[in-house]
Design a protein around this motif. Sequence first.
Motif, PDB file in Angstrom:
ATOM      1  N   ASP A 112      -3.714  -9.341   2.824  1.00 56.83           N
ATOM      2  CA  ASP A 112      -3.021  -8.164   3.356  1.00 56.83           C
ATOM      3  C   ASP A 112      -2.073  -7.580   2.308  1.00 56.83           C
ATOM      4  O   ASP A 112      -1.990  -6.365   2.141  1.00 56.83           O
ATOM      5  N   ALA A 113      -1.370  -8.473   1.644  1.00 59.26           N
ATOM      6  CA  ALA A 113      -0.420  -8.044   0.624  1.00 59.26           C
ATOM      7  C   ALA A 113      -1.138  -7.305  -0.507  1.00 59.26           C
ATOM      8  O   ALA A 113      -0.673  -6.268  -0.983  1.00 59.26           O
ATOM      9  N   LEU A 114      -2.282  -7.827  -0.904  1.00 59.35           N
ATOM     10  CA  LEU A 114      -3.066  -7.179  -1.959  1.00 59.35           C
ATOM     11  C   LEU A 114      -3.535  -5.796  -1.508  1.00 59.35           C
ATOM     12  O   LEU A 114      -3.572  -4.854  -2.300  1.00 59.35           O
ATOM     13  N   GLU A 115      -3.869  -5.690  -0.231  1.00 61.32           N
ATOM     14  CA  GLU A 115      -4.318  -4.412   0.301  1.00 61.32           C
ATOM     15  C   GLU A 115      -3.189  -3.381   0.250  1.00 61.32           C
ATOM     16  O   GLU A 115      -3.410  -2.233  -0.133  1.00 61.32           O
ATOM     17  N   VAL A 116      -1.994  -3.819   0.638  1.00 60.27           N
ATOM     18  CA  VAL A 116      -0.825  -2.939   0.570  1.00 60.27           C
ATOM     19  C   VAL A 116      -0.629  -2.438  -0.863  1.00 60.27           C
ATOM     20  O   VAL A 116      -0.276  -1.287  -1.096  1.00 60.27           O
ATOM     21  N   MET A 117      -0.897  -3.316  -1.805  1.00 56.18           N
ATOM     22  CA  MET A 117      -0.723  -2.951  -3.208  1.00 56.18           C
ATOM     23  C   MET A 117      -1.947  -2.269  -3.802  1.00 56.18           C
ATOM     24  O   MET A 117      -2.020  -2.071  -5.008  1.00 56.18           O
ATOM     25  N   GLU A 118      -2.901  -1.936  -2.946  1.00 59.16           N
ATOM     26  CA  GLU A 118      -4.121  -1.238  -3.373  1.00 59.16           C
ATOM     27  C   GLU A 118      -4.894  -2.042  -4.415  1.00 59.16           C
ATOM     28  O   GLU A 118      -5.439  -1.505  -5.373  1.00 59.16           O
ATOM     29  N   LEU A 119      -4.914  -3.365  -4.190  1.00 57.85           N
ATOM     30  CA  LEU A 119      -5.636  -4.258  -5.099  1.00 57.85           C
ATOM     31  C   LEU A 119      -6.708  -5.025  -4.323  1.00 57.85           C
ATOM     32  O   LEU A 119      -6.665  -5.089  -3.101  1.00 57.85           O
ATOM     33  N   ASN A 120      -7.649  -5.642  -5.041  1.00 57.79           N
ATOM     34  CA  ASN A 120      -8.663  -6.446  -4.348  1.00 57.79           C
ATOM     35  C   ASN A 120      -8.394  -7.942  -4.496  1.00 57.79           C
ATOM     36  O   ASN A 120      -7.524  -8.364  -5.264  1.00 57.79           O
ATOM     37  N   ASP A 121      -9.150  -8.733  -3.752  1.00 64.53           N
ATOM     38  CA  ASP A 121      -8.967 -10.192  -3.682  1.00 64.53           C
ATOM     39  C   ASP A 121      -9.014 -10.893  -5.034  1.00 64.53           C
ATOM     40  O   ASP A 121      -8.442 -11.953  -5.211  1.00 64.53           O
ATOM     41  N   ALA A 122      -9.748 -10.312  -5.944  1.00 65.08           N
ATOM     42  CA  ALA A 122      -9.952 -10.989  -7.226  1.00 65.08           C
ATOM     43  C   ALA A 122      -8.837 -10.708  -8.226  1.00 65.08           C
ATOM     44  O   ALA A 122      -8.854 -11.211  -9.336  1.00 65.08           O
ATOM     45  N   SER A 123      -7.860  -9.931  -7.811  1.00 67.16           N
ATOM     46  CA  SER A 123      -6.792  -9.542  -8.738  1.00 67.16           C
ATOM     47  C   SER A 123      -6.014 -10.738  -9.257  1.00 67.16           C
ATOM     48  O   SER A 123      -5.655 -11.630  -8.510  1.00 67.16           O
ATOM     49  N   LYS A 138       5.714   5.258  -8.931  1.00 63.21           N
ATOM     50  CA  LYS A 138       5.067   6.294  -8.113  1.00 63.21           C
ATOM     51  C   LYS A 138       5.840   6.584  -6.825  1.00 63.21           C
ATOM     52  O   LYS A 138       5.992   7.733  -6.437  1.00 63.21           O
ATOM     53  N   TYR A 139       6.326   5.511  -6.176  1.00 59.85           N
ATOM     54  CA  TYR A 139       6.922   5.689  -4.851  1.00 59.85           C
ATOM     55  C   TYR A 139       8.448   5.659  -4.831  1.00 59.85           C
ATOM     56  O   TYR A 139       9.057   5.678  -3.778  1.00 59.85           O
ATOM     57  N   HIS A 140       9.046   5.581  -5.991  1.00 58.79           N
ATOM     58  CA  HIS A 140      10.501   5.521  -6.009  1.00 58.79           C
ATOM     59  C   HIS A 140      11.093   6.801  -5.419  1.00 58.79           C
ATOM     60  O   HIS A 140      10.679   7.896  -5.767  1.00 58.79           O
ATOM     61  N   PRO A 141      12.097   6.653  -4.509  1.00 57.58           N
ATOM     62  CA  PRO A 141      12.677   7.844  -3.860  1.00 57.58           C
ATOM     63  C   PRO A 141      13.183   8.896  -4.852  1.00 57.58           C
ATOM     64  O   PRO A 141      13.079  10.087  -4.588  1.00 57.58           O
ATOM     65  N   LYS A 149       9.116   8.725   3.802  1.00 52.55           N
ATOM     66  CA  LYS A 149       7.773   8.149   3.849  1.00 52.55           C
ATOM     67  C   LYS A 149       7.516   7.262   2.625  1.00 52.55           C
ATOM     68  O   LYS A 149       6.981   6.174   2.737  1.00 52.55           O
ATOM     69  N   PHE A 150       7.952   7.743   1.502  1.00 53.80           N
ATOM     70  CA  PHE A 150       7.737   6.992   0.259  1.00 53.80           C
ATOM     71  C   PHE A 150       8.653   5.781   0.175  1.00 53.80           C
ATOM     72  O   PHE A 150       8.308   4.762  -0.390  1.00 53.80           O
ATOM     73  N   GLU A 151       9.834   5.939   0.777  1.00 49.22           N
ATOM     74  CA  GLU A 151      10.784   4.828   0.774  1.00 49.22           C
ATOM     75  C   GLU A 151      10.201   3.642   1.552  1.00 49.22           C
ATOM     76  O   GLU A 151      10.271   2.501   1.107  1.00 49.22           O
ATOM     77  N   ASP A 152       9.641   3.921   2.714  1.00 50.71           N
ATOM     78  CA  ASP A 152       9.017   2.861   3.515  1.00 50.71           C
ATOM     79  C   ASP A 152       7.845   2.225   2.786  1.00 50.71           C
ATOM     80  O   ASP A 152       7.649   1.014   2.814  1.00 50.71           O
ATOM     81  N   LYS A 153       7.082   3.073   2.163  1.00 46.70           N
ATOM     82  CA  LYS A 153       5.923   2.599   1.391  1.00 46.70           C
ATOM     83  C   LYS A 153       6.391   1.639   0.286  1.00 46.70           C
ATOM     84  O   LYS A 153       5.812   0.580   0.087  1.00 46.70           O
ATOM     85  N   LEU A 154       7.451   2.016  -0.366  1.00 43.94           N
ATOM     86  CA  LEU A 154       7.992   1.193  -1.442  1.00 43.94           C
ATOM     87  C   LEU A 154       8.520  -0.147  -0.912  1.00 43.94           C
ATOM     88  O   LEU A 154       8.330  -1.188  -1.540  1.00 43.94           O
ATOM     89  N   LYS A 155       9.126  -0.120   0.252  1.00 47.40           N
ATOM     90  CA  LYS A 155       9.595  -1.358   0.883  1.00 47.40           C
ATOM     91  C   LYS A 155       8.427  -2.302   1.147  1.00 47.40           C
ATOM     92  O   LYS A 155       8.493  -3.490   0.865  1.00 47.40           O
TER      93      LYS A 155
END
Length: 171
Positions: A112-123, A138-141, A149-155
């Motif tokens: 799940d964490a990898l998915e949040v980071m837009e990465l795959n299992d093999a990372s 990219k997401y820094h306020p 929206k970006f602040e939450d994403k960054l969290k």
Amino acid sequence: MKIICDWKNCKEIGAYKAPVERDNSKKFKLLCLEHIKLFNKNWNYFENMNDQEIEFFIKSDLTWHKSTKNFGSSENFFNILWNNALEDKLNIFKSSNFKEFKKTKISQTDRDALEVMELNDASKWDEIHSKFKKLVKKYHPDKNQGNKKFEDKLKKITLAYSQLKKTLGKK
Ligand SMILES: [Zn+2]
């Protein structure tokens, strides 16, 4: 009436309490001095194992070859391991099999964490680390006019990153 040691085939008096399950200190079985020592040795050994090592241990050939019963039976996992008195248990973690297992084995949380980071299992950790730096930029306020929206994403990304750091990060 004397209670006999609970160890397989042992006829000594069981005078020492040993917890039956790892997380259940209320249930005990009784063992003789020799076997409580062996029990404690193995207990402590497992204490220092991480989940991944325990999981590999359960699945390892060594464990299966020595066990006479199925882990799925009423007999619990730890009973079987202790009764088998695992002498060469350390060696299996040095084996190439475990290194292979370690490489591919990922928990659902990590996934799940990898998915949040837009990465795959093999990372690999290096990729995770550099991706994190990219995402923070990219997401820094400051870069997004303080957009909530970006602040939450960054969290979320930061949480995911700290999770992965715990499990995959360099020690
Ligand atoms: Zn005994």
